[in-house]
Enzyme design. Structure first.
Site, PDB file in Angstrom:
ATOM      1  N   ASP A   8       4.619  -1.832  -4.593  1.00  0.00           N
ATOM      2  CA  ASP A   8       4.774  -2.377  -3.931  1.00  0.00           C
ATOM      3  C   ASP A   8       6.330  -2.055  -2.556  1.00  0.00           C
ATOM      4  O   ASP A   8       7.406  -1.956  -3.221  1.00  0.00           O
ATOM      5  CB  ASP A   8       4.565  -4.329  -4.186  1.00  0.00           C
ATOM      6  CG  ASP A   8       4.844  -4.960  -2.946  1.00  0.00           C
ATOM      7  OD1 ASP A   8       4.251  -4.925  -2.308  1.00  0.00           O
ATOM      8  OD2 ASP A   8       5.713  -5.683  -3.260  1.00  0.00           O
ATOM      9  N   ASP A  10       7.497  -4.536   0.209  1.00  0.00           N
ATOM     10  CA  ASP A  10       8.427  -6.797   0.018  1.00  0.00           C
ATOM     11  C   ASP A  10       8.211  -7.085  -0.860  1.00  0.00           C
ATOM     12  O   ASP A  10       7.742  -6.981  -1.940  1.00  0.00           O
ATOM     13  CB  ASP A  10       7.850  -7.143   1.059  1.00  0.00           C
ATOM     14  CG  ASP A  10       7.717  -6.404   2.270  1.00  0.00           C
ATOM     15  OD1 ASP A  10       8.593  -6.431   3.469  1.00  0.00           O
ATOM     16  OD2 ASP A  10       6.408  -5.458   3.122  1.00  0.00           O
ATOM     17  N   ASP A 167       5.674  -7.133  -7.305  1.00  0.00           N
ATOM     18  CA  ASP A 167       5.896  -8.582  -7.747  1.00  0.00           C
ATOM     19  C   ASP A 167       5.121 -10.118  -7.331  1.00  0.00           C
ATOM     20  O   ASP A 167       6.107 -11.429  -6.666  1.00  0.00           O
ATOM     21  CB  ASP A 167       7.223  -8.291  -6.747  1.00  0.00           C
ATOM     22  CG  ASP A 167       6.820  -8.922  -5.650  1.00  0.00           C
ATOM     23  OD1 ASP A 167       6.394  -8.165  -4.840  1.00  0.00           O
ATOM     24  OD2 ASP A 167       7.518 -10.191  -4.598  1.00  0.00           O
TER      25      ASP A 167
END
Length: 216
Positions: A8, A10, A167
Site C-alpha cells: 500500500d 499511504d 496499514d
C-alpha cells in the site's frame, strides 16, 4: 521467499500524512475553521479524502456537501503532493534488500492515478517499482481484490506467492480476497475503527526490516 512483494502507499510505503493534513487544514482555513494537529489527522490518512473529510468536517460521502468539499480538498492536495511526504524509515533498506534478491515489488493503492504517479516520481525509489496500480486502474478499488490481482498479472506472479503489506483493514481484506499472504504494517496509520490484531493478517510486523524474515 515470496516471488513478489506489494505495498500500500499511504501509511505503508510513504508517510504522506503531512501533505494530506496540510491540504485539509488549507480547506478548513478557507471555511474559517481552526486547523487540526497532525497527530489528530494521522490515523485517518489511509482513508484518503474520505478520512480527511470525516475528521475535518464530520461528513461521509453520502452528505450533500461532500462532493464539493472533496473537489476543493483535492485541489489543495494537487498543489502540494510531495512537500513534506517521505518514505518511512527502513523502507529504502527493505527495497534495496528485495532488489538484491531479485524480488520484484510494486505499489497497490486506492489513491487516484493523477496523484499516485507524480507522488511516486517525486519520492526516492518510486520510479523503481515494477508495477504501480492506482485506485482507478481497475473497476473496483480495495477492499475488492481486483487491483491486487491486476498487479499479480502485471508481474506474472501467483497471488499465493505474493505478499501484500498494508496499514489498514481494507488492505488485509483485499489481500485475503485475492488469495495473497498479508502483513499488517504496525508502523503505519492503522485507522481508528478496528484494532490491528482483529484484521486477520497473516503477520503483524513492527518495522519494514521485519518483512525480510517472514516466509510463505
Amino acid at each position: 521467499m515470496f516471488e513478489a512483494v506489494l505495498f500500500d502507499l499511504d501509511g505503508t510505503f510513504a508517510d504522506t500524512a503531512p501533505d494530506l493534513g496540510g491540504a485539509l487544514n488549507a480547506l478548513l482555513a478557507e471555511d474559517g475553521r481552526p486547523p487540526l494537529p497532525l497527530a489528530t489527522l494521522r490515523p485517518h490518512t489511509s482513508a484518503g479524502t474520505r478520512g480527511m473529510l470525516r475528521i475535518g468536517y464530520g461528513l461521509t460521502p453520502e452528505a450533500d456537501t461532500y462532493a464539493d468539499l472533496a473537489a476543493r480538498f483535492l485541489a489543495h492536495y494537487s498543489k502540494g503532493l510531495c512537500v513534506n511526504s517521505t518514505l518511512f524509515p527502513g523502507i529504502e533498506a527493505l527495497i534495496d534488500a528485495l532488489e538484491s534478491r531479485g524480488t520484484p515489488w510494486g505499489i497497490v493503492t486506492n489513491k487516484p492515478r493523477r496523484f499516485t504517479e507524480p507522488l511516486l516520481n517525486a519520492l526516492p525509489l518510486g520510479p523503481r517499482a515494477a508495477c504501480i496500480v492506482s485506485g482507478d486502474t481497475t473497476a473496483r478499488p480495495k477492499p475488492a481484490p481486483d487491483s491486487l490481482l491486476f498487479a499479480c498479472d502485471t508481474l506474472n506472479v501467483a497471488p499465493a506467492r505474493t505478499l501484500y503489506v498494508g496499514d489498514d483493514l481494507r488492505d488485509i481484506t483485499a489481500g485475503k480476497a485475492a488469495g495473497m499472504p498479508t502483513a499488517a504494517a504496525g508502523w503505519g496509520y492503522l485507522g481508528v475503527d478496528h484494532p490491528i490484531d482483529t484484521w486477520g493478517a497473516d503477520w503483524i510486523v513492527d518495522s519494514p526490516e521485519a518483512l525480510l524474515h517472514i516466509r510463505p
